[in-house]
Design an enzyme around this catalytic site. Structure first.
Site, short mmCIF file in Angstrom:
data_model
loop_
_atom_site.label_atom_id
_atom_site.label_comp_id
_atom_site.label_asym_id
_atom_site.label_seq_id
_atom_site.Cartn_x
_atom_site.Cartn_y
_atom_site.Cartn_z
N CYS A 59 0.81 -1.21 0.00
CA CYS A 59 0.00 0.00 0.00
C CYS A 59 0.85 1.26 0.00
O CYS A 59 0.36 2.34 -0.34
CB CYS A 59 -0.95 0.01 1.20
SG CYS A 59 -0.14 -0.02 2.80
N HIS A 114 19.05 -0.24 0.36
CA HIS A 114 17.63 0.12 0.34
C HIS A 114 16.75 -1.09 0.66
O HIS A 114 15.84 -1.00 1.50
CB HIS A 114 17.25 0.69 -1.02
CG HIS A 114 15.79 1.03 -1.14
ND1 HIS A 114 15.23 2.13 -0.52
CD2 HIS A 114 14.77 0.40 -1.78
CE1 HIS A 114 13.93 2.18 -0.79
NE2 HIS A 114 13.63 1.13 -1.54
#
Length: 439
Positions: free
Chosen positions: A50, A98
């Protein structure tokens, strides 16, 4: 070969942009099944939640293949608008860092939340089943998952962390000045809906209605929490006495529209209604928020709530960052070794062919050897080759990632004639191995 990640998340793009570039599960599978259509992308994993849409890839050249990866994103989402201002890309070490930050929840909207690690696992599993991962991404994602687990085990970053669903309920309680005795309607029956219902119950909500396109799933969830399942179509018409509506479906379009909400508010005779839309793409048309008596929040409005205990978790995050730094260095060392693996494989194969050939010659001149003696000779020659190769292999491994890397690689090729295809002929397998080693 290079590692490359391209994506956008809650830090770089508002929900209005994220929802247009959310990648549905079916699109993920279809995209991975057709990965061979994208020249230069050798391995890929797609992570879509999301709050983020990211593609991790092993490419021939990051600078040259970035455009191809961006086109892959466009094809997955069906959009080709200019979103360069919202995108980020990281190469090699920064790509590794990351992903490790993502798996460790250091890059999440909710610092320390635990759901992202399972989402990383799920994304990797889908790619592995689709056959779009190999040595590099398999190594990378195994280590990323292990890093996420280590952060959660060795730090207290998850302590006092709140989920998106908890933040939504906290926001509702604040706006409504308490939820005790209230009624709620939930659109959706997935994990987010389940967590939301748990928090609503713990905050004193007495009646919960659950609407889902698959009624049986709504019924299963309602049975667990003493709620009531209602048909998805027309669910809003049942909301005359509802105080708060939380939406968390996976629908690609709005499920709550202005005209039906306006009809509902007319029946409520001015009684206020509170919407929290935690879905991406959004479930509630933004125009619903303009209707008198309606308060509408989307997922981006939850940031203030999730920051309630953020200072305490940030202290633990510093420890987590040190763990990530350590794990990044470890996998960098491993990848440097992997860079020499094709050359090592060529060297081992050449020596093994020589060993086998000499054993064959010797065996033809010593027909009286017993099987036990033949096994002993085989073992002895194998150990001789291994011991002779031990020092060259160690030198190659130590040179990986240093200024001497190219020197040792060229020296090994020249000394052992590794630029020559083996004596057994120019089979396709040998040519492939040779090209890989050269690369």
């Amino acid at each position: 070969m290079q590692l490359l990640v391209l994506g956008l998340n809650h830090k770089t793009a508002p929900v209005a942009v994220r929802e247009r570039f959310a990648i549905a599960k079916q699109a993920v599978r279809q995209g991975l099944d057709n990965l061979n259509d994208y020249e230069g992308i050798n391995e890929a994993v797609i992570l879509s939640t999301c709050n983020r849409s990211e593609m991790y890839a092993v490419v021939d050249d990051a600078e040259a293949d970035l455009a191809t990866l961006k086109q892959f994103l466009f094809d997955l989402t069906g959009n080709e608008e200019n979103i360069d201002d919202y995108l980020y890309e990281f190469i090699d070490e920064e790509c590794i860092r990351h992903l490790f930050n993502v798996a460790s929840s250091l890059d999440s909207l909710v610092l320390g939340e635990g759901q992202i690690l399972s989402q990383v696992k799920a994304a990797y599993t889908i790619a592995r089943e689709a056959g779009t991962t190999s040595t590099v991404l398999n190594t990378l994602f195994h280590r990323a998952i292990a890093t996420g687990k280590r952060v959660r085990t060795e730090t207290r970053i998850q302590y006092n962390s709140v989920s998106v669903s908890y933040a939504a309920v906290e926001l509702a309680e604040k706006e409504l000045k308490g939820l005790a005795g209230r009624q709620a309607l939930i659109f959706g029956a997935g994990k987010m809906a389940e967590l939301t219902i748990q928090h609503l119950r713990s905050h004193g909500v007495t009646q919960i209605y659950i609407a889902n396109r698959h009624l049986e799933r709504a019924q299963e969830l309602a049975a667990r929490f003493d709620g009531e399942a209602i048909p998805f179509e027309g669910a809003l018409r049942r909301a005359t006495d509802i105080d708060v509506i939380v939406t968390s479906t996976g629908a690609p379009h709005y499920v709550v529209k202005p005209w039906e909400t306006q009809q509902l508010m007319t029946k409520r005779a001015g009684r206020p209604l509170f919407f929290i839309d935690i879905a991406v793409p959004r479930d509630v048309d933004p125009e619903v928020g303009d209707i008198r008596g309606v308060t509408l929040y989307n997922i981006d409005a939850l940031e203030e709530v999730v920051d309630e205990h953020v200072q305490e978790r940030q202290a633990e995050a510093k420890r987590a960052v040190r763990i990530v730094d350590e794990e990044v260095q470890n996998i960098q060392d491993k990848f440097q070794y992997l860079a020499f693996r094709p050359l090592m494989a060529l060297l081992s194969d050449r020596c093994e062919r020589i060993r086998q050939r000499e054993i064959k010659r010797a065996s033809s001149k010593l027909p009286e050897l017993t099987q036990a003696e033949q096994r002993q000779i085989d073992h002895m020659t194998r150990m001789i080759v291994r011991k002779i190769l031990r020092m060259p292999m160690m030198k190659l491994n130590a040179a990986a990632g240093t200024a001497q890397e190219q020197f040792y690689a060229e020296a090994m090729r020249a000394l052992f004639k590794l630029d020559t295809i083996g004596e057994t002929g120019d089979s396709e397998a040998q040519h492939a191995c040779y090209r890989y080693a050269q690369q």
